[in-house]
Every structure is written in C-alpha cells, then in structure tokens.
Design a protein around this motif. Structure first.
Motif, short mmCIF file in Angstrom:
data_model
loop_
_atom_site.label_atom_id
_atom_site.label_comp_id
_atom_site.label_asym_id
_atom_site.label_seq_id
_atom_site.Cartn_x
_atom_site.Cartn_y
_atom_site.Cartn_z
N SER A 1 0.86 -1.35 -0.05
CA SER A 1 0.03 -0.09 0.04
C SER A 1 1.02 1.41 -0.11
CB SER A 1 -1.02 -0.12 1.24
OG SER A 1 -0.27 -0.01 2.37
N GLY A 2 2.05 1.10 -0.26
CA GLY A 2 3.10 2.28 -0.14
C GLY A 2 2.84 3.23 -1.27
N LEU A 3 1.97 3.24 -2.14
CA LEU A 3 1.99 3.96 -3.39
C LEU A 3 0.44 4.80 -3.26
CD1 LEU A 3 3.30 1.98 -6.58
CD2 LEU A 3 4.36 3.14 -4.60
N MET A 4 -0.10 4.45 -1.95
CA MET A 4 -1.50 5.20 -1.85
C MET A 4 -1.40 6.69 -1.60
SD MET A 4 -3.68 2.15 0.34
CE MET A 4 -4.94 3.42 0.46
N ASN A 5 -0.39 6.86 -0.64
CA ASN A 5 -0.49 8.40 -0.25
C ASN A 5 0.58 9.32 -1.09
OD1 ASN A 5 -2.32 7.86 1.73
ND2 ASN A 5 -0.61 6.99 2.98
N GLU A 6 0.23 10.54 -1.01
CA GLU A 6 1.35 11.50 -1.42
C GLU A 6 2.59 11.57 -0.78
OE1 GLU A 6 1.52 16.32 -2.53
OE2 GLU A 6 -0.27 15.34 -1.86
N SER B 1 8.81 4.16 -3.91
CA SER B 1 9.21 2.96 -4.53
C SER B 1 8.30 1.71 -4.10
CB SER B 1 10.80 2.59 -4.50
OG SER B 1 11.30 3.80 -5.25
N GLY B 2 7.86 0.93 -5.39
CA GLY B 2 7.22 -0.41 -4.89
C GLY B 2 8.31 -1.48 -5.50
N THR C 1 7.17 -1.19 -9.40
CA THR C 1 6.50 0.06 -9.64
C THR C 1 6.94 1.25 -8.73
OG1 THR C 1 4.86 -0.56 -7.97
CG2 THR C 1 4.15 -1.09 -10.06
N SER C 2 6.60 2.26 -9.07
CA SER C 2 6.83 3.41 -8.04
C SER C 2 5.76 4.48 -8.22
CB SER C 2 8.30 4.01 -8.52
OG SER C 2 8.21 4.54 -9.70
#
Length: 230
Positions: free
Chosen positions: A71-76, A89-90, A105-106
């Motif tokens: 869930s690391g890409l959810m927030n600004e 970074s994902g 992903t990122s």
C-alpha cells in the motif's frame, strides 16, 4: 552434367549453413532470456545476508498474504528537495512478493514546476502512466537524438532501458505519475548527483574538461549539490 551437379551440392550446402545459423541464433536467444521460476513464488527473505542476483526465498511456512500486497503508493510522497519531486518505490526491497517476478512499480509526485532530474535505470525499461497533471517526458538515444512529448491524464510514455531520461511538470497544478518496471529492482543513477556529489568526488579538472568550463564553475556547482545531500 558436372556443372549441374556442382550447383545442386552448392545450393544444398548453402541451405545447410543457413539452417544451422538460424538454429544457433534461436538457441542463443533462448539462453539469453531470463529463466522461468521453478516454484509458484519466491517471497524475498529481506533479512538474509546472502544476496546473489536477487534475494533468497523465505520459507513457505512463513509466507503470508501480506507478502503479496503493498500500500506504499497510496499516499502523496513527501517532497523535501529542490527538484520538487517525491518518489515512493514499490520494488522488492519493500514489496518482497515481487522477488523473481521481474516487475516493480513506483509513484512520483511533482509540485508545479517540479521535475525528475536526468537519470537512468540500468536494469529496466520504465513505462509511465499519468494519473494527474500535464507532464513533459523525454529520453536521449545513444545517437544523441532527443525524443520528448507533453502528455496528459490517462496517457503513457516509455523509457527504454539504460537511456538517459527526465520528466517535468508543465501543468498549473500538481502531477502524479505511476511507473512500472520490468525488473524487481530497476536501480537508478541520478546524473547530477553522480557527477557532482560522488564519493570520492570526481576531480574538478576532469569535470571542467568534460563540460568545457573553468574549474571554478565546477566548484560552485559541487557546493550546491553538497548542500543538497547533507
């Protein structure tokens, strides 16, 4: 008759060599590609001290559903640099379920006027999807040709592996980008930092000759990047 017989043998030899050449090329192309996984998955054991071209597998008994979600890409992202860009970074280092799958992903957040400085990903091509804003993308080929274009929400841009590229927010508001890479750990080399903030540092005289400027100019530029990384 002799001439005809020679012609047939010559033609047969030619096709034999051609067939062998095709088989050789096909075989080499197969061996040069990434091997298929031999198991359903290989969740990365991030605690392991032995890392050789990827992470070893975590014991299956310790694998949970959480290893396959992120869930690391959810927030600004927080932006605290003069580039006006924030990156989340994902990759496999924080999404262990990606191990051996050849994908990551990122997320990039750009303030108005923000940009991603010139850089390369040595291990992956990058496909960018514009989720918000209006962004100028560009990459430079090995023949020094610049390919660039301004894209809007819903459009995509591809950066070939290893080529120098950049992105800049040219819209009135913030921009949000989602990137996909064909590597679990694409790597990144930021050219400005590589050149002016390396450790140990590149001698000023070398950089001055490369950029055809006085060494004092290089010293000034280095002082800017020294403040950036400290």
């Amino acid at each position: 008759m002799a001439a005809a017989k020679f012609s047939i043998n010559t033609t047969s030899s030619f096709f034999l060599v051609l067939c062998l050449s095709v088989i050789l090329v096909f075989t080499l192309s197969c061996f040069s590609s990434d091997p298929d996984p031999l198991q359903d998955f290989c969740v990365a054991d991030l605690k392991s001290t032995t890392i050789v071209n990827g992470f070893p597998c975590k014991p299956v008994s310790q694998v949970t559903s959480n290893d396959f979600s992120y869930s690391g890409l959810m927030n600004e992202t927080t932006i605290v640099n003069p580039f006006g860009a924030g990156v989340s970074s994902g990759d496999v280092t924080n999404f262990p379920g990606l191990n051996t799958l050849g994908i990551s992903t990122s997320r990039v957040d750009l303030v108005p006027g923000g940009f991603i400085p010139l850089h390369v990903h040595p291990r992956a091509s990058e496909l960018i999807f514009i989720n918000k804003g209006e962004v100028l993308f560009g990459f430079i080929s090995t023949t020094n040709v610049l390919y660039s274009k301004v894209l809007k929400v819903g459009e995509q841009f591809i950066f070939p592996r290893g080529l120098v590229h950049f992105a800049a927010n040219v819209g009135p508001g913030k921009a949000v980008l989602i990137s996909a890479y064909n590597s679990q750990l694409p790597g990144i080399a930021l050219l400005p930092l590589n050149l002016f903030a390396s450790n140990p540092t590149i001698p000023n005289e070398i950089l001055a000759k490369n950029f055809q400027v006085d060494a004092n100019v290089i010293a000034i530029i280095k002082s800017k990047f020294g403040n950036l990384i400290n």
